[in-house]
Scaffold this active site. Sequence first.
Site, PDB file in Angstrom:
ATOM      1  N   ASP A  76       0.716  -1.298   0.050  1.00 17.08           N
ATOM      2  CA  ASP A  76       0.102  -0.036   0.001  1.00 17.08           C
ATOM      3  C   ASP A  76       0.810   1.144  -0.157  1.00 17.08           C
ATOM      4  O   ASP A  76       1.606   1.451   0.901  1.00 17.08           O
ATOM      5  CB  ASP A  76      -0.905   0.202   1.128  1.00 17.08           C
ATOM      6  CG  ASP A  76      -1.929  -1.169   1.358  1.00 17.08           C
ATOM      7  OD1 ASP A  76      -1.736  -2.207   0.600  1.00 17.08           O
ATOM      8  OD2 ASP A  76      -2.944  -0.955   2.134  1.00 17.08           O
ATOM      9  N   GLU A 351     -11.759  -1.334   1.806  1.00 23.00           N
ATOM     10  CA  GLU A 351     -10.501  -0.947   2.249  1.00 23.00           C
ATOM     11  C   GLU A 351      -9.804   0.222   1.604  1.00 23.00           C
ATOM     12  O   GLU A 351     -10.242   0.685   0.436  1.00 23.00           O
ATOM     13  CB  GLU A 351      -9.283  -1.972   1.939  1.00 23.00           C
ATOM     14  CG  GLU A 351      -9.757  -3.495   2.325  1.00 23.00           C
ATOM     15  CD  GLU A 351      -8.705  -4.381   2.478  1.00 23.00           C
ATOM     16  OE1 GLU A 351      -8.278  -4.177   3.923  1.00 23.00           O
ATOM     17  OE2 GLU A 351      -8.309  -5.179   1.755  1.00 23.00           O
TER      18      GLU A 351
HETATM   19  C1  FRU Z   1      -4.787  -3.235   1.791  1.00 21.26           C
HETATM   20  C2  FRU Z   1      -4.456  -3.562   3.363  1.00 21.26           C
HETATM   21  C3  FRU Z   1      -4.963  -2.420   4.278  1.00 21.26           C
HETATM   22  C4  FRU Z   1      -4.191  -2.378   5.399  1.00 21.26           C
HETATM   23  C5  FRU Z   1      -2.864  -3.264   4.873  1.00 21.26           C
HETATM   24  C6  FRU Z   1      -2.194  -4.326   5.865  1.00 21.26           C
HETATM   25  O1  FRU Z   1      -3.995  -3.927   0.946  1.00 21.26           O
HETATM   26  O2  FRU Z   1      -5.025  -4.803   3.790  1.00 21.26           O
HETATM   27  O3  FRU Z   1      -6.341  -2.229   4.435  1.00 21.26           O
HETATM   28  O4  FRU Z   1      -3.945  -1.290   5.930  1.00 21.26           O
HETATM   29  O5  FRU Z   1      -3.283  -4.002   3.574  1.00 21.26           O
HETATM   30  O6  FRU Z   1      -1.115  -4.836   5.264  1.00 21.26           O
END
Ligand code: FRU
Length: 505
Positions: A76, A351
Amino acid sequence: IPAVPGYPAPTDHTQQAYDPEDDFTSRWTRADARQLKAMSDPTAPSRENSMPEEFTMPTIPQDFPDMSNGQVWVWDTWTLTEGNADQPSFKGWEVIFSLVADRNLGFDDRHTYARLGYFFRKAGIPAEERPENGGWTYGGLVFPDGASGAIFEDQSFSHQTEWSGSTRIFDGNKLRIFYTAVAFYRDAAGQDIKPADPRIVQSEGRIFADENGVWMTGFRDQHELLVPDGTYYQTKDQNPFVNFRDPFTFEDPAHPGKTFMVFEGNTGGVRDQVECTAEDLGYRPEDLQGENPLGEVPVGEGVPGGPPEIPADANLRMGNVGLAVADNKALTEWHFLPPILSANCVTDQTERPQIYIKDGKYYIFTISHRSTFAPGIDGPEGVYGFVGDGVRSDFQPVNRGSGLALGSPSNLNFAVGFPFAPDFNQHPGQFQAYSHYVMPDGLVQSFIDTIGTSEDFRRGGTLAPTVRVNIDGDDVTVDREYGDNGLGAYADIPANTVWPVPDTP
Ligand code: FRU
């Protein structure tokens, strides 16, 4: 929007705006989300994409470059932003923030070891003049060791991580990072002894740059902003698998002087005890392709082939997009407002939500995995979009009422598999990209998860090629004129302005 034969009609949504403080939550209904399968080609053969090309991210080749030159796993990612989501460069540098983890870990083990890292590169260089991997320099971790764990009263955690969020730049060189701190309490076998504890946190630091690069200081003090309330937003005690994370803050030109935050939540209530309502389903009463809430008198009772009850366990998938508003200028105090979107009985995870304003319309973009959809709903990994007239609206899911804005190439006729074990029949791109983030001018960045078929796949852990979508009312389509038949440069995250952002006359 008329029904596709064999499928229900999507729910009508007015797009009408409500006051951000109002108690109105728009619904991404099952009737809406079933349009995803309705647009999938039931005859698409093994390993081919079954979804419409105009909503599908072009296929990424398997020989992608690595943006960190082997230093860290990257997933991310977000930019420096100011209140209206512009992405300024700082003193001639583009700066991005990424979740990073040690490359000695397996890529799927990254989540419990995630830390916030940053990268920088010179601004204003055309993509074709940069190295193939985007030309970023890895700057290291953002927070001092131990800083993000300090907020937990219970220090007996086995793992403690920094998950997604967003970074805002303020007067001079002040940064506020909004992120998710998570403590895990696991035994040696990796089983939870106590549920994981996700909290939305803010930390303040400073950014500096000279001709050699970018560095940051501060980020010692952590301000806990929000933990779920159990009414609007489910707590870890109501659901040990609760999703509560990914804060994104913004200002709304319609409500000057306020700062809002959207985030990923789950609908409040004890897991499995909250049922899907007729409103969550969203079918027209006469729709014979509809479904009925569990335990209620079927609408089509007595009609041969009339609507069945929804599948059991659909109510275990209760994602929402939350809204909060800041109570002070330092953005250290916040309170919850009702969610702006619920995906009850549609998907468990909405997300990395963001608010994107274009042509006077407000878009929620949020990502969902294929595997988190509720029973009876199917759709690709990708970014989903909802359009309305304000931050709180009766949001219309984009693209034929489905919500799909940009999906990875997928075949919904075949099982999903896993990024570490793709299904034999899946398109090699099904897991090619995730965590899409929509940037100014419709550019979309994401990270590579897995590319390839079951017998020949390669894990990513680096940023995908940037693509571009045309956003026009409730139509969001891939721009195939952009880059090479739609695929731009790898890890290309250009600034669209400079800091401080010049006043518009
Ligand atoms: C999206 C996610 C986010 C979280 C992170 C954890 O790819 O699931 O929601 O903050 O990755 O690794």
